[in-house]
Design an enzyme around this catalytic site. Structure first.
Site, PDB file in Angstrom:
ATOM      1  N   LYS A 118       0.682  -1.158  -0.048  1.00  0.00           N
ATOM      2  CA  LYS A 118      -0.001  -0.078  -0.105  1.00  0.00           C
ATOM      3  C   LYS A 118       0.790   1.326   0.085  1.00  0.00           C
ATOM      4  O   LYS A 118       0.586   2.303  -0.605  1.00  0.00           O
ATOM      5  CB  LYS A 118      -1.085   0.108   1.289  1.00  0.00           C
ATOM      6  CG  LYS A 118      -2.017  -0.985   0.920  1.00  0.00           C
ATOM      7  CD  LYS A 118      -3.379  -0.722   1.925  1.00  0.00           C
ATOM      8  CE  LYS A 118      -4.303  -1.812   1.552  1.00  0.00           C
ATOM      9  NZ  LYS A 118      -5.500  -1.359   2.271  1.00  0.00           N
ATOM     10  N   LYS A 201      -5.008  -9.568  -6.171  1.00  0.00           N
ATOM     11  CA  LYS A 201      -6.202  -9.719  -5.547  1.00  0.00           C
ATOM     12  C   LYS A 201      -7.347  -8.572  -5.995  1.00  0.00           C
ATOM     13  O   LYS A 201      -6.935  -7.583  -6.136  1.00  0.00           O
ATOM     14  CB  LYS A 201      -5.994  -9.753  -4.117  1.00  0.00           C
ATOM     15  CG  LYS A 201      -5.972  -8.321  -3.207  1.00  0.00           C
ATOM     16  CD  LYS A 201      -6.303  -8.665  -1.645  1.00  0.00           C
ATOM     17  CE  LYS A 201      -6.603  -7.229  -1.026  1.00  0.00           C
ATOM     18  NZ  LYS A 201      -6.864  -7.277   0.281  1.00  0.00           N
ATOM     19  N   LYS A 204     -11.356  -3.501  -3.393  1.00  0.00           N
ATOM     20  CA  LYS A 204     -12.228  -2.134  -3.746  1.00  0.00           C
ATOM     21  C   LYS A 204     -11.577  -0.871  -3.978  1.00  0.00           C
ATOM     22  O   LYS A 204     -12.178  -0.052  -4.288  1.00  0.00           O
ATOM     23  CB  LYS A 204     -13.213  -1.959  -2.349  1.00  0.00           C
ATOM     24  CG  LYS A 204     -12.690  -2.219  -1.142  1.00  0.00           C
ATOM     25  CD  LYS A 204     -13.653  -1.885   0.100  1.00  0.00           C
ATOM     26  CE  LYS A 204     -13.434  -2.830   1.240  1.00  0.00           C
ATOM     27  NZ  LYS A 204     -12.421  -2.495   2.019  1.00  0.00           N
TER      28      LYS A 204
END
Ligand code: AQP
Length: 342
Positions: A118, A201, A204
């Site tokens: 991230k 993966k 959202k």
């Protein structure tokens, strides 16, 4: 010394960072419902404090929190059976997280792959909160003395860190106060991959909406996303082993299995030799049949935001009644003077 036995209790959370995806549903929410219905005490949380570790527009965060609550309830979570609430309404999470920030070691957090993913290349620009995310997650779980946490495969490393924190706290303070929580990673779709890239993966926050199926997508959108999902020109084989080097094909088989409740082995055996031109419409029909009722119920619930807020407040009171005494005891163990009557 006899080992302390902790009563079975389930906790899990999801970030209100956008629409719930099929990955969140198959990897987490579907399991949440099964655990609730098995009669164990279940506590499920919209982790808004985790959400702000990356930038969230305030109005979007409020909407996403209520929408996630609606998604939970529409998927079968019952506020009378499970405790449902948003994290920031129970202050014990943030307080225990501070204690755990002082237990966890920099080296442990440095190894977390989610932070690396991230934060990307520019780690200096990532928030301190994003780095400390796993200590807050450990607090979410341990402030309830939760024994089991249903999650997708991607959260396994954070669960191991939660156990490390509990173990170090127990060792440091010569206690067995915190349980060693078990991850529950089960089912055919514990890792749902992006529809555009079978090695990434489904998420959202992926910039491409075509990479995921949202629980709020209508039937036409779901069918279009599955039709356009990346695949290869070969037909489906008759065994799973032959899908090892075909991540996109394997992903669609897993999704089919997750939605139908069948094993991935059975899905390939039943569709052996089928081309994707044939398999994809079947998968789309199945996805629409399973997801459309959830999406309709979410829209109905979102029409009454005051009712959702009321349910979250009631859930937070029930959660705090469990968490506050555990936090108080933690402070006492650590050596904080507690002189107010609580
Ligand atoms: N693709 C996935 N397959 C299976 N399970 C998944 N989960 C998430 N993606 C998949 C599970 O959903 C739960 C909630 O995750 P989260 O929202 O707290 O954070 P996340 O894992 O970072 O999920 P996202 O969708 O990727 O969110 P963003 O994009 O905001 O980071 C967890 O149990 C997770 O395992």
């Amino acid at each position: 010394m006899t080992e302390t036995v902790h009563t079975p209790r389930v906790f899990s959370g999801i970030q209100p960072t956008g629409n719930l995806t099929l990955g969140n549903y198959l990897g987490a929410v579907k399991r949440f419902v099964e655990m609730q219905d098995s009669g164990i005490e279940t506590i499920y949380c919209m982790v808004d404090l985790h959400a702000i570790t990356t930038w969230q527009d305030p109005a979007d965060l409020k909407r996403a929190t209520r929408e996630l609550a609606a998604g939970f309830i529409a998927s079968g979570l019952d506020p009378a059976k499970s405790i449902l609430f948003n994290q920031s309404q129970v202050h014990a999470h943030a307080e225990l997280a501070w204690v755990f920030n002082c237990v966890a070691r920099m080296g442990w957090l440095n190894r977390m792959t989610q932070f690396k993913d991230k934060a990307g290349k520019n780690r200096e620009a990532a928030s301190v909160g994003l780095f400390a995310y796993p200590a807050l997650m450990a607090a979410d779980i341990l402030v309830y003395h939760a024994t089991h946490v249903p999650v997708g495969e991607d959260q396994k490393q954070h669960l191991e860190l939660t156990r490390d924190i509990a173990m170090k706290f127990n060792n440091d303070f010569k206690t067995e106060f915190f349980p060693l929580t078990e991850p529950v990673i089960e089912g055919a779709a514990t890792r749902v991959m992006s529809l555009r890239d079978g090695t990434k993966k489904m998420s959202k926050s992926d910039p491409s909406d075509m990479s995921r199926i949202n629980l709020t997508d209508d039937a036409e959108t779901i069918a279009k996303k599955i039709r356009k999902a990346k695949t290869d020109p070969d037909p489906l084989p008759d065994n799973l082993k032959d899908l090892d080097a075909r991540p996109e094909a394997r992903n669609l088989v897993n999704i089919y299995a997750g939605l139908s409740g069948e094993s991935a082995e059975k899905v390939v055996a039943d569709h052996a030799g089928a081309q994707f031109g044939q398999f994809k419409p079947e998968l789309a029909d199945l996805a629409v049949a399973k997801l459309a009722p959830i999406s309709d119920e979410m829209s109905r619930l979102m029409a009454d935001v005051a009712e959702i807020d009321k349910l979250l407040g009631l859930g937070a009171d029930r959660a705090a009644a469990i968490a506050n005494p555990i936090l108080e005891k933690t402070y006492d163990v650590v050596g904080m003077v507690r002189s107010r009557q609580v």
